[in-house]
Write a protein that holds these residues in place. Structure first.
Motif, PDB file in Angstrom:
ATOM      1  N   GLU A 169       0.828  -1.208   0.000  1.00  0.00           N
ATOM      2  CA  GLU A 169       0.000   0.000   0.000  1.00  0.00           C
ATOM      3  C   GLU A 169       0.857   1.249   0.000  1.00  0.00           C
ATOM      4  O   GLU A 169       0.539   2.232  -0.692  1.00  0.00           O
ATOM      5  N   GLU A 170       1.917   1.233   0.778  1.00  0.00           N
ATOM      6  CA  GLU A 170       2.817   2.398   0.792  1.00  0.00           C
ATOM      7  C   GLU A 170       3.457   2.591  -0.582  1.00  0.00           C
ATOM      8  O   GLU A 170       3.583   3.712  -1.078  1.00  0.00           O
ATOM      9  N   THR A 171       3.857   1.454  -1.188  1.00  0.00           N
ATOM     10  CA  THR A 171       4.428   1.550  -2.536  1.00  0.00           C
ATOM     11  C   THR A 171       3.401   2.085  -3.531  1.00  0.00           C
ATOM     12  O   THR A 171       3.719   2.904  -4.403  1.00  0.00           O
ATOM     13  N   GLN A 172       2.134   1.612  -3.375  1.00  0.00           N
ATOM     14  CA  GLN A 172       1.069   2.088  -4.259  1.00  0.00           C
ATOM     15  C   GLN A 172       0.823   3.578  -4.069  1.00  0.00           C
ATOM     16  O   GLN A 172       0.670   4.324  -5.044  1.00  0.00           O
ATOM     17  N   ARG A 173       0.785   3.991  -2.785  1.00  0.00           N
ATOM     18  CA  ARG A 173       0.608   5.436  -2.536  1.00  0.00           C
ATOM     19  C   ARG A 173       1.763   6.237  -3.105  1.00  0.00           C
ATOM     20  O   ARG A 173       1.555   7.319  -3.694  1.00  0.00           O
ATOM     21  N   SER A 174       2.956   5.738  -2.909  1.00  0.00           N
ATOM     22  CA  SER A 174       4.117   6.454  -3.457  1.00  0.00           C
ATOM     23  C   SER A 174       4.036   6.522  -4.978  1.00  0.00           C
ATOM     24  O   SER A 174       4.330   7.555  -5.581  1.00  0.00           O
ATOM     25  N   ARG A 175       3.605   5.384  -5.586  1.00  0.00           N
ATOM     26  CA  ARG A 175       3.491   5.384  -7.048  1.00  0.00           C
ATOM     27  C   ARG A 175       2.425   6.367  -7.519  1.00  0.00           C
ATOM     28  O   ARG A 175       2.626   7.113  -8.486  1.00  0.00           O
ATOM     29  N   LEU A 176       1.261   6.357  -6.824  1.00  0.00           N
ATOM     30  CA  LEU A 176       0.199   7.300  -7.194  1.00  0.00           C
ATOM     31  C   LEU A 176       0.663   8.741  -6.996  1.00  0.00           C
ATOM     32  O   LEU A 176       0.352   9.615  -7.825  1.00  0.00           O
ATOM     33  N   LEU A 177       1.391   8.981  -5.892  1.00  0.00           N
ATOM     34  CA  LEU A 177       1.886  10.339  -5.658  1.00  0.00           C
ATOM     35  C   LEU A 177       2.860  10.748  -6.751  1.00  0.00           C
ATOM     36  O   LEU A 177       2.797  11.883  -7.258  1.00  0.00           O
ATOM     37  N   ARG A 178       3.725   9.815  -7.137  1.00  0.00           N
ATOM     38  CA  ARG A 178       4.656  10.137  -8.219  1.00  0.00           C
ATOM     39  C   ARG A 178       3.907  10.384  -9.524  1.00  0.00           C
ATOM     40  O   ARG A 178       4.260  11.293 -10.290  1.00  0.00           O
TER      41      ARG A 178
ATOM     42  N   ASP B  63       3.961  13.670 -11.517  1.00  0.00           N
ATOM     43  CA  ASP B  63       4.352  13.671 -12.929  1.00  0.00           C
ATOM     44  C   ASP B  63       3.268  14.312 -13.802  1.00  0.00           C
ATOM     45  O   ASP B  63       3.582  15.069 -14.736  1.00  0.00           O
ATOM     46  N   ALA B  64       1.974  13.998 -13.482  1.00  0.00           N
ATOM     47  CA  ALA B  64       0.884  14.594 -14.264  1.00  0.00           C
ATOM     48  C   ALA B  64       0.851  16.106 -14.076  1.00  0.00           C
ATOM     49  O   ALA B  64       0.682  16.865 -15.046  1.00  0.00           O
ATOM     50  N   GLU B  65       1.021  16.560 -12.822  1.00  0.00           N
ATOM     51  CA  GLU B  65       1.050  18.010 -12.583  1.00  0.00           C
ATOM     52  C   GLU B  65       2.235  18.650 -13.301  1.00  0.00           C
ATOM     53  O   GLU B  65       2.112  19.749 -13.851  1.00  0.00           O
ATOM     54  N   TYR B  66       3.349  17.964 -13.271  1.00  0.00           N
ATOM     55  CA  TYR B  66       4.524  18.498 -13.956  1.00  0.00           C
ATOM     56  C   TYR B  66       4.281  18.596 -15.460  1.00  0.00           C
ATOM     57  O   TYR B  66       4.618  19.603 -16.101  1.00  0.00           O
ATOM     58  N   LEU B  67       3.657  17.525 -16.025  1.00  0.00           N
ATOM     59  CA  LEU B  67       3.361  17.551 -17.457  1.00  0.00           C
ATOM     60  C   LEU B  67       2.338  18.645 -17.783  1.00  0.00           C
ATOM     61  O   LEU B  67       2.453  19.320 -18.818  1.00  0.00           O
ATOM     62  N   GLU B  68       1.332  18.826 -16.895  1.00  0.00           N
ATOM     63  CA  GLU B  68       0.367  19.899 -17.109  1.00  0.00           C
ATOM     64  C   GLU B  68       1.048  21.260 -17.060  1.00  0.00           C
ATOM     65  O   GLU B  68       0.745  22.152 -17.874  1.00  0.00           O
ATOM     66  N   ALA B  69       1.948  21.437 -16.087  1.00  0.00           N
ATOM     67  CA  ALA B  69       2.677  22.703 -16.011  1.00  0.00           C
ATOM     68  C   ALA B  69       3.518  22.918 -17.267  1.00  0.00           C
ATOM     69  O   ALA B  69       3.573  24.042 -17.806  1.00  0.00           O
ATOM     70  N   LEU B  70       4.145  21.846 -17.739  1.00  0.00           N
ATOM     71  CA  LEU B  70       4.921  21.967 -18.976  1.00  0.00           C
ATOM     72  C   LEU B  70       4.013  22.335 -20.155  1.00  0.00           C
ATOM     73  O   LEU B  70       4.389  23.168 -21.002  1.00  0.00           O
ATOM     74  N   GLU B  71       2.800  21.705 -20.196  1.00  0.00           N
ATOM     75  CA  GLU B  71       1.878  22.009 -21.291  1.00  0.00           C
ATOM     76  C   GLU B  71       1.395  23.460 -21.205  1.00  0.00           C
ATOM     77  O   GLU B  71       1.289  24.142 -22.233  1.00  0.00           O
ATOM     78  N   ARG B  72       1.099  23.920 -19.967  1.00  0.00           N
ATOM     79  CA  ARG B  72       0.699  25.327 -19.821  1.00  0.00           C
ATOM     80  C   ARG B  72       1.826  26.258 -20.252  1.00  0.00           C
ATOM     81  O   ARG B  72       1.585  27.257 -20.958  1.00  0.00           O
ATOM     82  N   ASP B  73       3.016  25.959 -19.819  1.00  0.00           N
ATOM     83  CA  ASP B  73       4.147  26.798 -20.229  1.00  0.00           C
ATOM     84  C   ASP B  73       4.317  26.777 -21.744  1.00  0.00           C
ATOM     85  O   ASP B  73       4.619  27.804 -22.361  1.00  0.00           O
ATOM     86  N   ARG B  74       4.101  25.567 -22.327  1.00  0.00           N
ATOM     87  CA  ARG B  74       4.239  25.475 -23.783  1.00  0.00           C
ATOM     88  C   ARG B  74       3.168  26.302 -24.483  1.00  0.00           C
ATOM     89  O   ARG B  74       3.451  27.013 -25.459  1.00  0.00           O
TER      90      ARG B  74
END
Length: 511
Positions: free
Chosen positions: A323-332, A336-347
């Protein structure tokens, strides 16, 4: 014969040569289990096998250095000791070759004896030389014996490998151990895993189960009782089939013997509970419990119950870790999705800025082009105006001459036409022309008037224009028709309407 089969199994398990294996089995009354335990104990402790074992050099009971005999006693207790062992050592005969050093040496029985002196020095030297030669021969013999044992061990290993790989080892393979057990002991029985230990580890890890390893040997006297009374017990079978992955290994086969040795088992029946690596950990397996020899039902049930509790605790830890690994994976993934969204907004923002910059540059380019077009038109207009002025200047001389001639003729009595010109600015001017003068002379006079009549404030006619009459409504272009023919004599009022301004407006609208 039974002894030949036992000898072959013992050689395959221990990799001893035939002579050594025969001696060990004879010392154990051909009991394979006892012989294997004795071999393992001798290998771990580096001790003698006992009766019939290998020769080892040990201190004798009499204080000298002797070689153990098959019966366990010291052979050659009174053998002379080489001088390399030093003066004052306990040794058989105690003498040495120093006539003065060991006068009170001890004998082989530990009693103090007077030194025996001889009159012959040659006899003493011969005894010392023989002692040295005897010791050297003994050392050489032991070295040769060690080399021979090494060669025999390698040969037995090669023979065992050849027989296991090419001819196939005796015994029951783990893939068919369940059929063997059921055919011999019947049901109920544990559900034995059909496969090797490596496959069992992988399956147990996937199913999150503890492995119940059973090492079977028909040579053990306890095997029959353990299989019929313990492994077939209802409580044991229920615990094993529900909570464990059970694998049976015959120790007469190479895999079973190696597994027994790896799990540090000394006798059969042998049972071990092995925990495979769990979760994302890639560490090795862990042995939880070991049982061997006389194993009772209550003892085995207690061990299995404890192992089930340990397994439940481990499963809980694995679930928490998962479960901790799953939470860590979901958090990552969220990061990553927020980072990609920020990159898309910047683009997108960068694209918008680039588009705005491109539009601004395009607008500036259009403005520059329009400015260049206006400059070009202005230059053309100026050039046209300059050429028009030059043309009017050249014509003005001729127009002045014609007008002066017409003034003289009008003064002499010829009919005239008085023309009034109204300007768009509100100004006006007039002049008399001969009635038969062409209309083109009126246009030339209007164009050249500022040159003919002069004056810095003189009005300058546009490059192109027309004359309009309000009543009757008519428009006149430059032509050779006379004023009288156009019914402009004896007098008329005309409105000057410039055409060049309209042309300029149309050009600016088009640009």
């Amino acid at each position: 014969m039974q002894s030949d089969a036992t000898l072959r199994q013992f050689v395959e398990i221990t990799h001893l040569d035939v002579d050594q294996a025969t001696q060990v089995l004879q010392s154990c009354n051909w009991d394979l289990e006892t012989a294997v335990g004795l071999h393992l104990a001798g290998t771990e402790g580096d001790t003698d096998y006992g009766r019939g074992g290998r020769d080892t050099t040990t201190p004798s009971s009499g204080g000298g250095v002797g070689v153990s005999s098959p019966s366990g006693g010291a052979a050659g207790a009174g053998r002379p000791v080489p001088r390399a062992f030093g003066r004052g050592q306990e040794g058989g005969g105690g003498g040495g070759d120093d006539p003065e050093g060991d006068a009170d040496g001890e004998g082989g029985d530990g009693q103090r004896r007077p030194l025996l002196r001889t009159d012959s020095v040659a006899s003493t030297s011969s005894t010392s030389s023989l002692s040295r030669i005897s010791s050297a021969v003994g050392l050489l013999g032991r070295a040769v014996l060690g080399v021979a044992r090494t060669v025999a061990w390698v040969g037995s290993g090669i023979l065992s490998f050849f027989s296991a790989v090419v001819l196939g080892p005796p015994g029951v393979p783990s893939e068919s151990f369940d059929e063997f057990f059921e055919a011999r002991y019947g049901r109920p029985r544990p559900d034995f895993f059909r496969g090797g230990l490596r496959e069992a580890l992988a399956t147990a890890r996937r199913e999150e189960k503890v492995i119940f390893v059973y090492c079977h040997s028909d040579a053990s006297a306890q095997t029959e009782r353990f299989c019929r009374d313990v492994l077939k017990h209802d409580a044991v079978v229920a615990l094993l089939n529900e909570n464990f992955l059970v694998i049976g290994l015959d120790t007469s086969r190479l895999e079973g013997a190696r597994t027994l040795s790896a799990l540090r088992g000394r006798r059969c029946p042998f049972v071990a509970l092995v925990m495979p690596p769990m979760g994302s950990s890639m560490e090795g397996s862990q042995t939880l419990h070991r049982l061997e020899g006389q194993i009772g039902v209550d003892q085995l049930v207690a061990v299995l119950t404890v192992a089930v509790g340990d397994m439940e605790s481990l499963r809980h830890q694995v679930r928490v870790q998962s479960e901790e690994t799953q939470r860590s994976r979901l958090l990552r993934e969220e990061q990553d999705a927020e980072y990609l969204e920020a990159l898309e907004r910047d683009r997108q923002m960068q694209m918008a800025r680039d588009n705005e910059e491109a539009e601004r540059r395009a607008e500036e380019a259009r403005k520059r082009e329009a400015e260049r077009e206006r400059d070009r038109r202005r230059a053309e207009k100026e050039d046209k105006k300059r050429r028009l002025e030059e043309s009017r200047a050249a014509r003005s001389v001729e127009v002045r001459r014609i007008l002066e001639e017409d003034d003289r003729r009008i003064s002499s009595g010829e009919s005239a036409a008085k023309i009034l010109i109204r300007l768009p600015t509100g100004g006006r001017f007039e002049r008399k022309f001969r009635a038969d003068a062409p209309l083109s002379l009126l246009f030339d006079w209007i164009e050249c008037r500022h040159l003919i009549e002069g004056g810095g404030g003189a009005w300058v006619a546009p490059g192109s224009f027309e004359l309009k009459q309000t009543f009757p409504l008519r428009a006149f272009q430059k032509s050779e028709s006379t004023l009288s023919e156009l019914q402009l004599a004896p007098s008329s009022a005309l409105l000057l309407h410039p055409l060049e301004a309209e042309d300029d407006a149309e050009s600016e609208a088009a640009s």
